[in-house]
Design an enzyme around this catalytic site. Structure first.
Site, mmCIF file in Angstrom:
data_model
loop_
_atom_site.group_PDB
_atom_site.id
_atom_site.type_symbol
_atom_site.label_atom_id
_atom_site.label_comp_id
_atom_site.label_asym_id
_atom_site.label_seq_id
_atom_site.Cartn_x
_atom_site.Cartn_y
_atom_site.Cartn_z
ATOM 1 N N GLU A 271 0.849 -1.196 0.000
ATOM 2 C CA GLU A 271 0.000 0.000 0.000
ATOM 3 C C GLU A 271 0.880 1.240 0.000
ATOM 4 O OE1 GLU A 271 -2.116 -0.634 3.693
ATOM 5 O OE2 GLU A 271 -0.518 0.306 4.852
ATOM 6 N N ASP B 234 3.026 10.332 3.181
ATOM 7 C CA ASP B 234 4.004 11.253 3.737
ATOM 8 C C ASP B 234 3.292 12.261 4.638
ATOM 9 O OD1 ASP B 234 6.354 12.402 4.231
ATOM 10 O OD2 ASP B 234 6.535 13.437 2.310
#
Ligand code: IVH
Length: 700
Positions: free
Chosen positions: A103, A107
């Site tokens: 997956e 960030d």
């Protein structure tokens, strides 16, 4: 150090100077350097840390189960190796499928949401992994964070972990608004998210569009499924948003496929990602795999590539480290790589300089992946200069340099007379994983060293009488001096493992220091044993293969699992040096070094016992068996001695089984051993299991 600097900017100030890919590259580079050149590993190596201590302003919350970090993969081969490692650890055959959920790696910043009885009781940032900031009120302003869970079918205790992030479009709009109002603009969506979540006034957070993806969990009263995939669905059913595109992969090829697909479509995603996370799908396997350092063995982050740039090598200089290692550094014409100005790159050692063929005046291509110490990839333009000549004297103390057989590193032979080494040892002594003295960083050590205030570690604890003199100096306000002295006082009591590690003995890193502390338990016992080791070694200087032939103390030392002859010899050398004994006496007079307790393993029948595994185990691999024994508070040794409590004998066992019977040490079959430890897991596991739960915090 540079990584530490960027960690602080990133984690505490939300104001990094460099792009994240660069930061990752730095960390990765650091790890790679440490792997290839273990002697260069710093005391406060970032590879041993996750984030930094939290900044004040919010209440603090201790995580019920530590929040882990992830190991990184950059090349396809790293991904293959990851799956291989998993197979090896679990002892799986080549034909057995290892399904992995892949997956996107978001960030943003990770957070833990704790639900009790279906209601959110608190939310915390990751902080240093053990303790984070209480951001409950702010998290409640997010649309995808339910205040209460729908329906009735949730575990009594449920900790959902995931990432808080800001969408790219929201980020641009927020920055435009900020600019209009003359407020601070954010460098990227991640910083905007962090800055927004960490508003002391939740109204401001509510005004900033933040989102949350749930992708993991901490303490759970009941298992969320049998696989990562199922657990994700459970989280979705409970009202959490999942990060997509996710795919269940059956082979490494499928994993890499998904990685490429995500990389290709990355720009079109609504949120920033910096790689792909692979997670072993079966949760029972995750549990068995556990963690190493602060990252799980069952997951890895496959990062996107770092940025590159070209620049000029203006000079090559040499740094002298704590163990005397000479590290060449390229001083560069400053160049911006992915938004950050770079002016230095490590060249590692003479071999690397030769491999690259780099000379002063050359143009080079550099790469910054992840953090700040960039790497020189290749020479792109020959500047026509002379080949670099590695110095044959230490640039600091002018002693000869030497290189051991089979080593790539040149070392200064100045030892105790080399100022560079002495200062580096002091820096190591106060570093984060050693004495961790707040306010006593590199600069302070250098200043106090130059002034003669600190010449050896014990002097740090003798600074108080100099308080007035220090207060008179530039940049030393009264309060700062008081804070420093207080931080020092706080550290007069120190656990034995940290103390050992702080001494900065070559080949004695944190892991070895912990093993030594657990094996010898007290400073006096350890010291006495090490002095015997030094004596024995002096009598048999030529013995290079058989620890038994050196002596009993030496054999016991090398019998501690993973303590090899390199570490043993380096301990012998340290304790064979009169000056070091003086340093130790000085410290002993100032400190209270506390004994190290075995890990919490209440009721464990093997807590504090020394066990040896030998022969081929059938139910689990050697690594798993060792990890399991250690989590139950046992000490795992590599050889049998009078101090061994149990020898677990697998198939085709050889001399160790024989030695056990000679010494009258109890031997157990693999099944006996499993019976002995059955249902006697470490406290944390037991609690989780008791509730039928499966946590993603690994065995402690
Ligand atoms: S799993 C035990 N999944 O990456 C590991 N982490 O570099 C738990 N992150 O601290 C993390 N996306 O903040 C996981 N899909 C994802 C993630 C993810 C981003 C962050 C997380 C973690 C960091 C490690």
């Amino acid at each position: 150090m540079e990584i530490g600097h960027h960690d602080a900017l990133y984690f505490q100030e939300d104001a990094p100077e460099i792009p994240d890919a660069d930061y990752d590259a730095l960390r990765q580079r650091n790890l790679a350097i440490e792997e290839r050149f273990p002697t260069l590993k710093r005391a406060d190596s970032p590879s041993e840390r996750v984030g930094v201590k939290v900044k004040s302003g919010f209440g603090k919350i201790r995580h019920a189960i530590p929040m882990l970090s992830l190991g990184n993969a950059f090349a396809d081969a790293d991904v293959e190796e990851f799956v291989e490692r998993v197979r090896r650890f679990l002892g799986l055959g080549a034909e057995e499928e290892v399904a992995v959920l892949a997956e996107p790696k978001i960030d943003g910043l990770s957070a833990n949401l704790r639900y009790e009885g279906g209601r959110l009781v608190h939310a915390a940032t990751r902080g240093d992994g053990a303790e984070g900031e209480d951001v409950t009120r702010n998290m409640l302003t997010l649309d995808d964070v339910p205040e209460s869970l729908p329906g009735r079918d949730w575990p009594e205790v449920l900790e959902v972990r995931g990432e808080v992030y800001m969408r790219k479009s929201d980020f641009l709009a927020l920055n435009a608004r900020q600019e209009e109002r003359g407020n601070k603009v954010f460098a990227n969506p991640r910083n905007a998210a962090a800055g927004s979540l960490r508003q002391l006034d939740p109204k401001i957070t509510a005004d900033r569009p933040l989102h949350f993806f749930g992708y993991a969990w901490g303490e759970v009263g009941r298992a969320l499924g049998e696989t990562q995939d199922e657990a994700r669905r459970t989280l979705e059913g409970l009202g959490f948003t999942l990060n997509e595109p996710a795919r269940l992969c059956r082979t490494v090829a499928e994993m890499l496929d998904h990685y490429r697909e995500i990389e290709r479509t990355r720009a079109a995603l609504e949120f920033d990602i910096d790689g792909v996370v692979y997670k072993v799908n079966r949760l029972d396997w995750q549990q068995r795999l556990g963690q190493v350092s602060r990252a799980p063995r069952w997951a890895i982050a496959h990062k996107f590539a770092a940025e590159k740039a070209e620049t000029l090598v203006k000079d090559i200089t040499i740094q002298v480290g704590r163990t005397g290692a000479l590290t060449p550094v390229a001083n560069l014409e400053p160049v911006t790589v992915g938004g950050v100005v770079v002016s230095r790159a490590t060249l590692h050692n003479q071999d690397e300089i030769e491999r690259l063929g780099v000379k002063i005046g050359d143009k080079v291509r550099i790469q910054r992946a992840g953090d700040v110490i960039p790497q020189v990839l290749e020479v792109t333009e020959d500047g026509g200069g002379e080949s670099y000549r590695f110095p044959d004297k230490c640039p600091v103390c002018a002693s000869d340099v030497e290189r051991e057989e089979g080593e790539v590193v040149w070392r200064c032979t100045g030892g105790l007379i080399c100022d560079a080494q002495a200062v580096e040892r002091l820096k190591h002594f106060v570093s984060r994983d050693a004495f961790d003295i707040e306010g006593m960083g590199t600069k302070v050590i250098e200043e106090f060293w130059t002034d003669g205030l600190i010449k050896e570690p014990a002097d740090i604890f003798r600074l108080a009488p100099h308080a007035e003199a220090i207060k008179g100096r530039d940049r030393w306000a009264d309060q700062k001096v008081r804070n420093l002295l207080e931080a020092i006082e706080d550290r007069r009591e120190i656990p034995l493992d940290r103390f050992i590690y702080a001494l900065g003995i070559r080949h004695v890193g944190q892991t070895t220091a912990k093993l030594l502390a657990r094996n010898y338990t007290s400073l006096d016992a350890w010291r006495a044993a090490m002095e015997r080791v030094a004596d024995e070694r002096k009598e048999t200087p030529d013995e290079t293969k058989k620890p038994d032939r050196v002596g009993e103390a030496y054999a016991e030392l090398t019998g501690i699992d993973t303590v090899g002859m390199a570490a043993a010899d380096s301990l012998a050398a340290f304790f064979g040096e009169a000056h070091n004994l003086t340093v130790l006496n000085g410290l002993a007079g100032e400190l209270d070094v506390t004994d190290v307790a075995a890990p919490a393993a209440d009721g464990s029948p093997v807590a504090g016992k020394t066990v040896v595994f030998t022969g081929t185990l059938e139910k689990m691999t050697r690594s798993e068996a060792k990890a399991r024994a250690e989590s139950l508070g046992a000490k795992v040794a590599g050889s049998v001695s009078k101090k061994t409590d149990y020898v677990i004998v697998g198939a085709d066992a050889g001399s160790k089984a024989k030695k056990a019977s000679e010494l009258g040490v109890a031997t157990l079959s693999e099944d006996d051993w499993l019976d002995l430890i059955q249902d006697k897991q470490s406290g944390e596991d037991r609690d989780a299991e008791h509730n039928g739960g499966n946590t993603q915090g690994a065995l402690l």
